[in-house]
Design an enzyme around this catalytic site. Sequence first.
Site, short mmCIF file in Angstrom:
data_model
loop_
_atom_site.label_atom_id
_atom_site.label_comp_id
_atom_site.label_asym_id
_atom_site.label_seq_id
_atom_site.Cartn_x
_atom_site.Cartn_y
_atom_site.Cartn_z
N ILE A 120 -0.75 12.80 1.28
CA ILE A 120 -1.41 11.42 1.85
C ILE A 120 -0.25 10.38 2.24
CG2 ILE A 120 -3.31 9.96 1.49
CD1 ILE A 120 -4.05 12.76 1.77
N HIS A 121 0.10 10.14 3.36
CA HIS A 121 0.96 9.38 3.98
C HIS A 121 0.04 8.46 4.87
CE1 HIS A 121 1.40 11.64 7.66
NE2 HIS A 121 1.41 12.65 7.02
N ALA A 122 0.69 7.74 5.70
CA ALA A 122 -0.20 6.61 6.52
C ALA A 122 -1.25 7.25 7.34
CB ALA A 122 0.70 6.02 7.33
#
Length: 88
Positions: free
Chosen positions: A14-16
């Site tokens: 879960i990155h940007a």
Amino acid sequence: MIKKDIRIINELGIHARPAGMLANTASKFACEVMLIKDKMEVNCKSIMGIMTLAAGKDSTLTVVANGRDEAAAIAAIEELFARKFDED
């Protein structure tokens, strides 16, 4: 209240961009939607909150929705995870 454990299966976790997709999806619903990882709980309608979870591949998040459209919210969020946030 509905609670569901979901494993992160996309390579980058879960990155940007996935955090934005989660926040945008959760914001479409009137119910409260929270994400829990380990002992940290954040509002799923907040990109910054989601980012603080530092959730990588193969970690498990608990999604908790509470309100009149909780089932639809959980289903929409679960679909994002299943689609690997359109990364593959």
